[in-house]
Design an enzyme around this catalytic site. Structure first.
Site, PDB file in Angstrom:
ATOM      1  N   LYS A  10       0.828  -1.199   0.000  1.00 44.48           N
ATOM      2  CA  LYS A  10       0.000   0.000   0.000  1.00 44.48           C
ATOM      3  C   LYS A  10       0.876   1.270   0.000  1.00 44.48           C
ATOM      4  O   LYS A  10       2.093   1.192   0.191  1.00 44.48           O
ATOM      5  CB  LYS A  10      -0.933  -0.033   1.215  1.00 44.48           C
ATOM      6  CG  LYS A  10      -1.878  -1.256   1.243  1.00 44.48           C
ATOM      7  CD  LYS A  10      -2.792  -1.184   2.468  1.00 44.48           C
ATOM      8  CE  LYS A  10      -3.538  -2.489   2.713  1.00 44.48           C
ATOM      9  NZ  LYS A  10      -4.408  -2.400   3.918  1.00 44.48           N
ATOM     10  N   TYR A  50     -12.194  -2.883  -2.762  1.00 48.55           N
ATOM     11  CA  TYR A  50     -12.645  -2.941  -1.371  1.00 48.55           C
ATOM     12  C   TYR A  50     -14.177  -2.968  -1.249  1.00 48.55           C
ATOM     13  O   TYR A  50     -14.716  -2.645  -0.192  1.00 48.55           O
ATOM     14  CB  TYR A  50     -12.062  -1.765  -0.578  1.00 48.55           C
ATOM     15  CG  TYR A  50     -10.632  -2.007  -0.131  1.00 48.55           C
ATOM     16  CD1 TYR A  50     -10.298  -3.136   0.629  1.00 48.55           C
ATOM     17  CD2 TYR A  50      -9.610  -1.115  -0.449  1.00 48.55           C
ATOM     18  CE1 TYR A  50      -8.996  -3.364   1.044  1.00 48.55           C
ATOM     19  CE2 TYR A  50      -8.296  -1.337  -0.026  1.00 48.55           C
ATOM     20  CZ  TYR A  50      -7.997  -2.464   0.719  1.00 48.55           C
ATOM     21  OH  TYR A  50      -6.710  -2.701   1.142  1.00 48.55           O
ATOM     22  N   ASN A 113      -1.398  -0.429   7.512  1.00 52.58           N
ATOM     23  CA  ASN A 113      -0.817  -1.737   7.823  1.00 52.58           C
ATOM     24  C   ASN A 113      -0.063  -2.342   6.647  1.00 52.58           C
ATOM     25  O   ASN A 113       0.136  -3.546   6.574  1.00 52.58           O
ATOM     26  CB  ASN A 113      -1.889  -2.683   8.381  1.00 52.58           C
ATOM     27  CG  ASN A 113      -3.024  -2.917   7.404  1.00 52.58           C
ATOM     28  OD1 ASN A 113      -2.974  -2.454   6.259  1.00 52.58           O
ATOM     29  ND2 ASN A 113      -4.039  -3.658   7.825  1.00 52.58           N
ATOM     30  N   HIS A 116      -1.772  -5.684   1.548  1.00 56.04           N
ATOM     31  CA  HIS A 116      -3.028  -6.408   1.343  1.00 56.04           C
ATOM     32  C   HIS A 116      -2.669  -7.768   0.782  1.00 56.04           C
ATOM     33  O   HIS A 116      -1.737  -7.879  -0.006  1.00 56.04           O
ATOM     34  CB  HIS A 116      -3.913  -5.674   0.328  1.00 56.04           C
ATOM     35  CG  HIS A 116      -5.033  -6.534  -0.191  1.00 56.04           C
ATOM     36  ND1 HIS A 116      -6.234  -6.658   0.479  1.00 56.04           N
ATOM     37  CD2 HIS A 116      -5.106  -7.356  -1.277  1.00 56.04           C
ATOM     38  CE1 HIS A 116      -7.001  -7.511  -0.193  1.00 56.04           C
ATOM     39  NE2 HIS A 116      -6.351  -7.947  -1.258  1.00 56.04           N
ATOM     40  N   GLU A 127      -9.499 -10.689  -7.623  1.00 62.96           N
ATOM     41  CA  GLU A 127      -8.579  -9.558  -7.418  1.00 62.96           C
ATOM     42  C   GLU A 127      -7.454  -9.551  -8.452  1.00 62.96           C
ATOM     43  O   GLU A 127      -7.059  -8.490  -8.943  1.00 62.96           O
ATOM     44  CB  GLU A 127      -8.008  -9.598  -5.997  1.00 62.96           C
ATOM     45  CG  GLU A 127      -9.062  -9.288  -4.933  1.00 62.96           C
ATOM     46  CD  GLU A 127      -8.532  -9.342  -3.508  1.00 62.96           C
ATOM     47  OE1 GLU A 127      -9.294  -8.982  -2.598  1.00 62.96           O
ATOM     48  OE2 GLU A 127      -7.363  -9.741  -3.298  1.00 62.96           O
TER      49      GLU A 127
HETATM   50  P1  IDP Z   1      -6.974  -7.523   5.738  1.00 61.51           P
HETATM   51  O1  IDP Z   1      -6.257  -6.434   4.977  1.00 61.51           O
HETATM   52  O2  IDP Z   1      -6.100  -8.095   6.818  1.00 61.51           O
HETATM   53  O3  IDP Z   1      -7.589  -8.573   4.851  1.00 61.51           O
HETATM   54  P2  IDP Z   1      -9.701  -6.511   6.139  1.00 61.51           P
HETATM   55  O4  IDP Z   1     -10.548  -6.821   7.300  1.00 61.51           O
HETATM   56  O5  IDP Z   1     -10.033  -7.133   4.822  1.00 61.51           O
HETATM   57  O6  IDP Z   1      -8.169  -6.824   6.553  1.00 61.51           O
HETATM   58  O7  IDP Z   1      -9.707  -4.926   5.973  1.00 61.51           O
HETATM   59  C1  IDP Z   1      -9.146  -4.315   4.830  1.00 61.51           C
HETATM   60  C2  IDP Z   1      -8.294  -3.157   5.256  1.00 61.51           C
HETATM   61  O8  IDP Z   1      -9.140  -2.150   5.811  1.00 61.51           O
HETATM   62  C3  IDP Z   1      -7.277  -3.478   6.348  1.00 61.51           C
HETATM   63  O9  IDP Z   1      -6.067  -4.007   5.847  1.00 61.51           O
HETATM   64  C4  IDP Z   1      -7.083  -2.112   6.972  1.00 61.51           C
HETATM   65  O10 IDP Z   1      -6.160  -1.339   6.214  1.00 61.51           O
HETATM   66  C5  IDP Z   1      -8.450  -1.491   6.846  1.00 61.51           C
HETATM   67  N1  IDP Z   1      -9.210  -1.662   8.084  1.00 61.51           N
HETATM   68  C6  IDP Z   1      -9.810  -2.792   8.543  1.00 61.51           C
HETATM   69  N2  IDP Z   1     -10.419  -2.584   9.732  1.00 61.51           N
HETATM   70  C7  IDP Z   1     -10.204  -1.283  10.021  1.00 61.51           C
HETATM   71  C8  IDP Z   1     -10.585  -0.450  11.128  1.00 61.51           C
HETATM   72  O11 IDP Z   1     -11.243  -0.880  12.079  1.00 61.51           O
HETATM   73  N3  IDP Z   1     -10.172   0.862  11.080  1.00 61.51           N
HETATM   74  C9  IDP Z   1      -9.447   1.368  10.047  1.00 61.51           C
HETATM   75  N4  IDP Z   1      -9.072   0.618   8.993  1.00 61.51           N
HETATM   76  C10 IDP Z   1      -9.439  -0.681   8.975  1.00 61.51           C
HETATM   77 MG    MG Z   2      -9.128  -8.398   3.469  1.00 63.53          MG
END
Ligand code: IDP
Ligand code: MG
Length: 153
Positions: A10, A50, A113, A116, A127
């Site tokens: 990212k 997303y 984080n 992805h 995807e």
């Molecule tokens: P993942 O990336 O580990 O698969 P997902 O639940 O699919 O996690 O969420 C997609 C992305 O959305 C996460 O990587 C993170 O960047 C963001 N995200 C998920 N939950 C939160 C939250 O509670 N607050 C802010 N951003 C979030």
């Molecule tokens: Mg995800």
């Protein structure tokens, strides 16, 4: 099973000069890079990527973030690539990510984080089709493949 999966490094990963180190994690594990590009993402693509999170409170911020600066899209292939990449990345929330994972070593904040990766075979297929044209994915053999796929046993 040999699988393909989509990784996104990212915008925070690019801005923090971590692209090489992050790619290294997957390569060192034995996964094969079959597609790789730097992308300044259009909003429409980010929203499709997303779409599953459309109704979540963090959705708009997530899309805003993904389109804010270039990211690196990576297609990887290897044994159990989907689960292996999820483990290499670590838990979504960095304070829950194990040390040794990308998020556990380099991230603090859930919205930043770094990476992805696809979470199932179905998502990986859709995807990969979203991010890569068919002629941007390359099937090829590496001399080391038999030393990572079990066939040298
Ligand atoms: P993942 O990336 O580990 O698969 P997902 O639940 O699919 O996690 O969420 C997609 C992305 O959305 C996460 O990587 C993170 O960047 C963001 N995200 C998920 N939950 C939160 C939250 O509670 N607050 C802010 N951003 C979030
Ligand atoms: Mg995800």
């Amino acid at each position: 099973m040999i699988e393909r999966t989509l990784i996104l490094i990212k915008p925070d990963g690019v801005q923090r000069l971590l692209v090489g180190r992050i790619l290294d994690r997957y390569e060192q594990r034995g996964l094969k890079i079959i597609g790789l590009k730097l992308v300044q993402v259009e909003r429409e693509l980010a929203e499709r990527h997303y779409a599953v999170h459309r109704d979540k409170p963090f959705y708009k911020g997530l899309v805003d973030f993904i389109v804010s600066a270039p990211l690196v899209a990576v297609a990887l292939e290897g044994l159990n690539a989907i689960a292996v990449c999820r483990a290499i990345n670590g838990a979504t929330r960095p304070h829950e990510a194990a040390p040794g994972s990308i998020r556990g070593d380099y991230a603090l904040e859930t919205g930043q984080n770094l990476v992805h990766s696809s979470d199932s075979a179905e998502t990986a297929a859709s995807e990969l089709a979203l991010w890569f044209a068919a002629d941007e994915l390359h099937a090829y053999q590496r001399d080391i493949d038999r030393w990572v796929d079990g066939s040298a046993d």
